[in-house]
Motif scaffolding. Sequence first.
Motif, PDB file in Angstrom:
ATOM      1  N   SER A 695       0.833  -1.201   0.000  1.00  0.00           N
ATOM      2  CA  SER A 695       0.000   0.000   0.000  1.00  0.00           C
ATOM      3  C   SER A 695       0.861   1.243   0.000  1.00  0.00           C
ATOM      4  CB  SER A 695      -0.920   0.012   1.222  1.00  0.00           C
ATOM      5  OG  SER A 695      -0.153   0.040   2.417  1.00  0.00           O
ATOM      6  N   GLY A 696       0.238   2.327  -0.314  1.00  0.00           N
ATOM      7  CA  GLY A 696       0.910   3.613  -0.305  1.00  0.00           C
ATOM      8  C   GLY A 696      -0.099   4.732  -0.311  1.00  0.00           C
ATOM      9  N   SER A 697       0.399   5.934  -0.229  1.00  0.00           N
ATOM     10  CA  SER A 697      -0.480   7.092  -0.246  1.00  0.00           C
ATOM     11  C   SER A 697       0.230   8.256  -0.901  1.00  0.00           C
ATOM     12  CB  SER A 697      -0.916   7.466   1.178  1.00  0.00           C
ATOM     13  OG  SER A 697       0.196   7.832   1.963  1.00  0.00           O
ATOM     14  N   GLY A 698      -0.554   9.092  -1.482  1.00  0.00           N
ATOM     15  CA  GLY A 698      -0.015  10.294  -2.106  1.00  0.00           C
ATOM     16  C   GLY A 698      -1.028  11.401  -2.045  1.00  0.00           C
ATOM     17  N   GLY A 699      -0.553  12.619  -2.063  1.00  0.00           N
ATOM     18  CA  GLY A 699      -1.456  13.752  -2.054  1.00  0.00           C
ATOM     19  C   GLY A 699      -1.809  14.190  -3.467  1.00  0.00           C
ATOM     20  N   ASN A 700      -2.544  15.261  -3.536  1.00  0.00           N
ATOM     21  CA  ASN A 700      -2.990  15.785  -4.821  1.00  0.00           C
ATOM     22  C   ASN A 700      -2.953  17.307  -4.733  1.00  0.00           C
ATOM     23  OD1 ASN A 700      -4.276  16.588  -7.145  1.00  0.00           O
ATOM     24  ND2 ASN A 700      -6.097  15.329  -6.839  1.00  0.00           N
ATOM     25  N   PRO A 701      -1.858  17.928  -5.195  1.00  0.00           N
ATOM     26  CA  PRO A 701      -1.736  19.376  -5.061  1.00  0.00           C
ATOM     27  C   PRO A 701      -2.723  20.165  -5.906  1.00  0.00           C
ATOM     28  CG  PRO A 701       0.045  18.494  -6.398  1.00  0.00           C
ATOM     29  CD  PRO A 701      -0.687  17.319  -5.843  1.00  0.00           C
ATOM     30  N   ASP A 702      -3.418  19.487  -6.803  1.00  0.00           N
ATOM     31  CA  ASP A 702      -4.390  20.173  -7.656  1.00  0.00           C
ATOM     32  C   ASP A 702      -5.801  20.162  -7.078  1.00  0.00           C
ATOM     33  OD1 ASP A 702      -2.493  20.775  -9.696  1.00  0.00           O
ATOM     34  OD2 ASP A 702      -2.608  18.694 -10.377  1.00  0.00           O
ATOM     35  N   LEU A 703      -5.935  19.687  -5.851  1.00  0.00           N
ATOM     36  CA  LEU A 703      -7.260  19.688  -5.229  1.00  0.00           C
ATOM     37  C   LEU A 703      -7.805  21.109  -5.121  1.00  0.00           C
ATOM     38  CD1 LEU A 703      -6.864  17.156  -2.281  1.00  0.00           C
ATOM     39  CD2 LEU A 703      -8.192  16.828  -4.365  1.00  0.00           C
ATOM     40  N   ARG A 732     -27.955  21.604   0.932  1.00  0.00           N
ATOM     41  CA  ARG A 732     -26.591  21.960   0.555  1.00  0.00           C
ATOM     42  C   ARG A 732     -26.312  21.411  -0.840  1.00  0.00           C
ATOM     43  NH1 ARG A 732     -27.428  24.221   4.628  1.00  0.00           N
ATOM     44  NH2 ARG A 732     -26.259  24.216   6.597  1.00  0.00           N
ATOM     45  N   ASP A 733     -25.876  22.280  -1.721  1.00  0.00           N
ATOM     46  CA  ASP A 733     -25.436  21.879  -3.059  1.00  0.00           C
ATOM     47  C   ASP A 733     -23.920  22.006  -3.074  1.00  0.00           C
ATOM     48  OD1 ASP A 733     -25.133  21.237  -5.675  1.00  0.00           O
ATOM     49  OD2 ASP A 733     -26.272  22.925  -6.484  1.00  0.00           O
ATOM     50  N   ILE A 734     -23.234  20.859  -3.048  1.00  0.00           N
ATOM     51  CA  ILE A 734     -21.789  20.819  -2.844  1.00  0.00           C
ATOM     52  C   ILE A 734     -21.084  20.537  -4.154  1.00  0.00           C
ATOM     53  CG2 ILE A 734     -19.919  19.708  -1.559  1.00  0.00           C
ATOM     54  CD1 ILE A 734     -22.042  18.823   0.485  1.00  0.00           C
ATOM     55  N   THR A 735     -20.029  21.284  -4.418  1.00  0.00           N
ATOM     56  CA  THR A 735     -19.193  21.030  -5.593  1.00  0.00           C
ATOM     57  C   THR A 735     -17.757  20.787  -5.134  1.00  0.00           C
ATOM     58  OG1 THR A 735     -18.795  23.407  -5.887  1.00  0.00           O
ATOM     59  CG2 THR A 735     -20.628  22.440  -7.110  1.00  0.00           C
ATOM     60  N   ASP A 736     -17.048  19.990  -5.917  1.00  0.00           N
ATOM     61  CA  ASP A 736     -15.635  19.683  -5.656  1.00  0.00           C
ATOM     62  C   ASP A 736     -15.411  19.024  -4.297  1.00  0.00           C
ATOM     63  OD1 ASP A 736     -14.657  20.564  -8.093  1.00  0.00           O
ATOM     64  OD2 ASP A 736     -14.510  22.636  -7.408  1.00  0.00           O
ATOM     65  N   ARG A 737     -16.367  18.218  -3.852  1.00  0.00           N
ATOM     66  CA  ARG A 737     -16.180  17.517  -2.593  1.00  0.00           C
ATOM     67  C   ARG A 737     -14.962  16.599  -2.694  1.00  0.00           C
ATOM     68  NH1 ARG A 737     -18.059  16.577   2.209  1.00  0.00           N
ATOM     69  NH2 ARG A 737     -18.088  14.519   3.139  1.00  0.00           N
ATOM     70  N   VAL A 738     -14.153  16.567  -1.636  1.00  0.00           N
ATOM     71  CA  VAL A 738     -12.924  15.775  -1.629  1.00  0.00           C
ATOM     72  C   VAL A 738     -13.197  14.438  -0.956  1.00  0.00           C
ATOM     73  CG1 VAL A 738     -10.549  15.633  -0.785  1.00  0.00           C
ATOM     74  CG2 VAL A 738     -11.466  17.829  -1.592  1.00  0.00           C
ATOM     75  N   VAL A 739     -12.847  13.356  -1.660  1.00  0.00           N
ATOM     76  CA  VAL A 739     -12.905  12.015  -1.077  1.00  0.00           C
ATOM     77  C   VAL A 739     -11.567  11.338  -1.371  1.00  0.00           C
ATOM     78  CG1 VAL A 739     -15.400  11.799  -1.353  1.00  0.00           C
ATOM     79  CG2 VAL A 739     -13.887  10.953  -3.153  1.00  0.00           C
ATOM     80  N   THR A 740     -11.253  10.327  -0.568  1.00  0.00           N
ATOM     81  CA  THR A 740     -10.034   9.552  -0.787  1.00  0.00           C
ATOM     82  C   THR A 740     -10.399   8.239  -1.455  1.00  0.00           C
ATOM     83  OG1 THR A 740      -8.917  10.541   1.110  1.00  0.00           O
ATOM     84  CG2 THR A 740      -8.069   8.445   0.309  1.00  0.00           C
ATOM     85  N   GLY A 741      -9.873   8.033  -2.636  1.00  0.00           N
ATOM     86  CA  GLY A 741     -10.108   6.797  -3.368  1.00  0.00           C
ATOM     87  C   GLY A 741      -8.821   6.002  -3.480  1.00  0.00           C
ATOM     88  N   SER A 755      -3.661   5.149  -2.044  1.00  0.00           N
ATOM     89  CA  SER A 755      -4.761   6.017  -1.640  1.00  0.00           C
ATOM     90  C   SER A 755      -4.434   7.450  -2.041  1.00  0.00           C
ATOM     91  CB  SER A 755      -4.968   5.943  -0.123  1.00  0.00           C
ATOM     92  OG  SER A 755      -5.308   4.634   0.282  1.00  0.00           O
ATOM     93  N   THR A 756      -5.363   8.057  -2.767  1.00  0.00           N
ATOM     94  CA  THR A 756      -5.146   9.415  -3.255  1.00  0.00           C
ATOM     95  C   THR A 756      -6.455  10.197  -3.159  1.00  0.00           C
ATOM     96  OG1 THR A 756      -3.529   8.577  -4.838  1.00  0.00           O
ATOM     97  CG2 THR A 756      -4.337  10.814  -5.195  1.00  0.00           C
ATOM     98  N   PRO A 757      -6.421  11.418  -2.622  1.00  0.00           N
ATOM     99  CA  PRO A 757      -7.641  12.230  -2.585  1.00  0.00           C
ATOM    100  C   PRO A 757      -7.962  12.798  -3.955  1.00  0.00           C
ATOM    101  CG  PRO A 757      -5.809  13.472  -1.677  1.00  0.00           C
ATOM    102  CD  PRO A 757      -5.286  12.093  -1.957  1.00  0.00           C
ATOM    103  N   ARG A 758      -9.221  13.025  -4.183  1.00  0.00           N
ATOM    104  CA  ARG A 758      -9.666  13.610  -5.444  1.00  0.00           C
ATOM    105  C   ARG A 758     -10.910  14.433  -5.201  1.00  0.00           C
ATOM    106  NH1 ARG A 758     -13.856  10.037  -7.708  1.00  0.00           N
ATOM    107  NH2 ARG A 758     -14.130   8.265  -6.309  1.00  0.00           N
ATOM    108  N   ASN A 759     -11.158  15.375  -6.117  1.00  0.00           N
ATOM    109  CA  ASN A 759     -12.410  16.116  -6.081  1.00  0.00           C
ATOM    110  C   ASN A 759     -13.501  15.264  -6.690  1.00  0.00           C
ATOM    111  OD1 ASN A 759     -10.324  18.752  -6.486  1.00  0.00           O
ATOM    112  ND2 ASN A 759     -11.988  19.011  -5.031  1.00  0.00           N
TER     113      ASN A 759
END
Length: 925
Positions: A695-703, A732-741, A755-759
Amino acid sequence: MLNRCASAALLTMAGHIVGMPPASAQAADAPEVAPPAPAAADSASEQEIVVTGIRQSLQAAADIKRTAVNVVDSIVAEDIGKLPDLTTASALQRIPGVQVVVGGNNEIVGARIRGLEDIISTLNGREIFTGVGRGFSFQDLPAEALAGVDVYKSNSADRIEGGVGGGVNLRLRRALDFKELTLSGSGRVTYLQEAGSDNTFNPAVSGLVANRWNTGIGDIAAMVGISYQRNEYARPVAWNDWTRSTNVAPGRTSPNLHSPTGFAAGVEHGHYERPQGNFSLEWAPDKTSKIYLEGLYAGFRGNVYQARPTFRAFTGTSFVAEAGDTCEDFAVGPDGYFSSNVRSESNPRGTGTIQRLCNATGYTARNIEYYTASVANKAKTDIFVIATGFNKQYGALSWNTDISYESSTNRNDSFRVDIGKRIPELIQVRDDNHVVKATMPGNPMNDPAGLAFTNGMTEDINRSKGTMWAVMSDLRYDFGGFIDYIQAGVRVARRKAGFEQYLGGPPAPGGSFVTPLATAGLPSNILVEAPGVPQMNDGAGYLQIDPEYLMQEDIKRQLRTLYRISPDRPAFDPTRDYDAQEKNYAGFVQARYAFALTDGIEVDGLVGARLTRTDRTIAGAGRVTDPATGTFTVVAVNRSTSDTDILPNASARVNFGGGLQSRLNYSKTLSRPSFSQLNPGLSYVVSYVNTIQNSGSGGNPDLRPQKADSFDASLEYYFGRSNYVSAVAFYRDITDRVVTGTEVRTIDGLQYVISTPRNLGSATIKGLELSGQIFFDFLPEGLDGLGALGNFTIVDSEVTTPDDRLQGLSLLGVSKYNYNIGLIYEKYGISARVIYTYRSRYFDGDITNGLSLRPVSLPVGLNGIRAAGRLDFGVNYDLTPDITLSFAGTNITGQRTINFETRPDFPREVRNDDTTYSLGVRFSF
């Protein structure tokens, strides 16, 4: 309880709490003679309200709710102290629409507002956080330190941006709230059932001293409060390993079934301490001026131990399962686990197949591998906040300025070693409630014979530090006409965050089950009996490496040498480190209007906007592998981003008279990604256990920041001395919600689940909150002290992004229903309440790319939590006018947290939530 006859100073303080606005974004407090700031109880009464008991504190909270232009729910003054709640987080669960979970050490954690965890936390109106995170760990601030808590469900321009779900403002006591010398304090001992009889007395103490002096240069006041608590605890957990096809089980004696590949259990135990102190110095030279200096220290110290036995049922010489009567199609890979690469006409090279499998209701596995992971973790958190500022009034003009600094440091040192052997037999069955349970005849785990080192040794050493300087200033001019006032202000904040970590370790010396523990030269008493787990051998103990030894550096050096690596403490891994700097500039303007629509109907509200800009630089690191040599180098990865947003708001409150009112609110809100989510680096580890994926993880600077258009509408009726009923609809009408996939990547020839977060895109959340409280004053003498309170929230959420695998599903972490219902009694010096809190089932994680099988009819694999409720009570008795005794209990019905995979008949985990009882005394002079 603060007694009715206690010092007028302390009671007047509670009154000020009611009249005082929850601190706005631009001023931590308001001058005593100034009108209340709009972000709070906007037209709160200037009359002092004496809070003397449960009823009065609930009435004070209702007054804040009633007079606020925004949608605000509060807990006021001693209402927190009277609840059977030891921390702020546990007190928050009483607020309508707030959902919580039970953490690893059996404390209430993870507050969500209407199912959303993206909330902004403030302390006296200033942003507060833990470590490098955006949020604050509410459980780290003892309830005794607080004067009140306000939960904001709609927003206004003067409040700090950062919470799509809303905001929580924690209010500390302040020096000028006291009129004379005041001494108060409390002591409590708590019994935690799971910790056992040897750890019966867990202390908590608090004290406060305050005084006010009328001098020739004005009023000067000082206040100091301290608290300390220490708890021994234990949290037993049992779970099934990943579901797998029995067609790959030993001997294939029970083909065409799906079954857990084994059983595991564990106990997190140990102790933690929370020291806390706060002070307030205030000087009011005249009735139009105030200068203040205030600060807070909140700490956490924890020695956390874990003993985790794991039984690998598919590693034995035989596996015999009992077949159930539920049969379905599954996507199965060659290894018997879930496959996302099923062979078909459109995918002829797929390695997976569709298999018809029935459920296994139980199994017996023989001669299997077993190991226990012993983990020792030393944790430390220190939070310092200091602030100074002034409030000044020049006729109709008010000027507030606040300067603050916070430093939050978190440290964790974790060391893990696994030992195990083969055991003769594992028997697992499911009961009628699908609860995880297993038996190992003869309890061979409590016999040291044959124990050897298995898997790998793991160290997790991490440090994080966050700091922030912030300056807030605003001006307000009162007109007193249709435009009641206009307010404008600015905020400048500079945030720094740094994180560094080492995570990893070598495989067992010589391989798993090769090197006997007895030959390692470790102390002869290195083995101890771990606390039992009720779902494993009916709670019998088992051996583990003494985790207290794993806290000692000389033992660590000995083990590192045994595992054939350097005995020295490992250096931080640069691929896991990051440093971030963030500058935020914000300005706002808003106006409050008020007019009479008719002779009996009055309307007031706010119209405004907040402009915010964030400049951010984050530096991380990644690995670049040379394909020719297989060696890698670490390269720096730096990213800079900027966001500019306008956040408008508008609200209206309509007072129909006779206690009936309604309100309408609109606001645009945002939540910024965390620094760890933005980290541009990538890190990963190789697993030494074949049932656990690399396993591993990484961020997403473009979030991008999450944003929401938020709408609220309410109808409220207040009647009698302290009664009300309320209904609030929200959307609530939410846009660009961040989840980790998760996604599978091949790195250097090995597969990793990264594991990487995404909008996510878009989602909606809507619902209804019903709440109320009533006191039965019409009942005969003795019964007229009875009252009732309750709230019920229904939340309907949906992912609306087209073509997303979660489209049409509820948002993760959102329960559809939650409610509180309680009875109150207050008379003859007795004040008591009993409250039942319920939360319906929800999904808290996406396991789509996990190993576990799932039916093809379920397109997404999710980790679910079953519905659960907790019953708590508290009783207080005035022994004298100045001394009160208290007795409280939490989770007295012994409710457990039970997890499942996607649907309840796929049991995954059972957590034994603790039951606690506490006995205490309070005084105030």
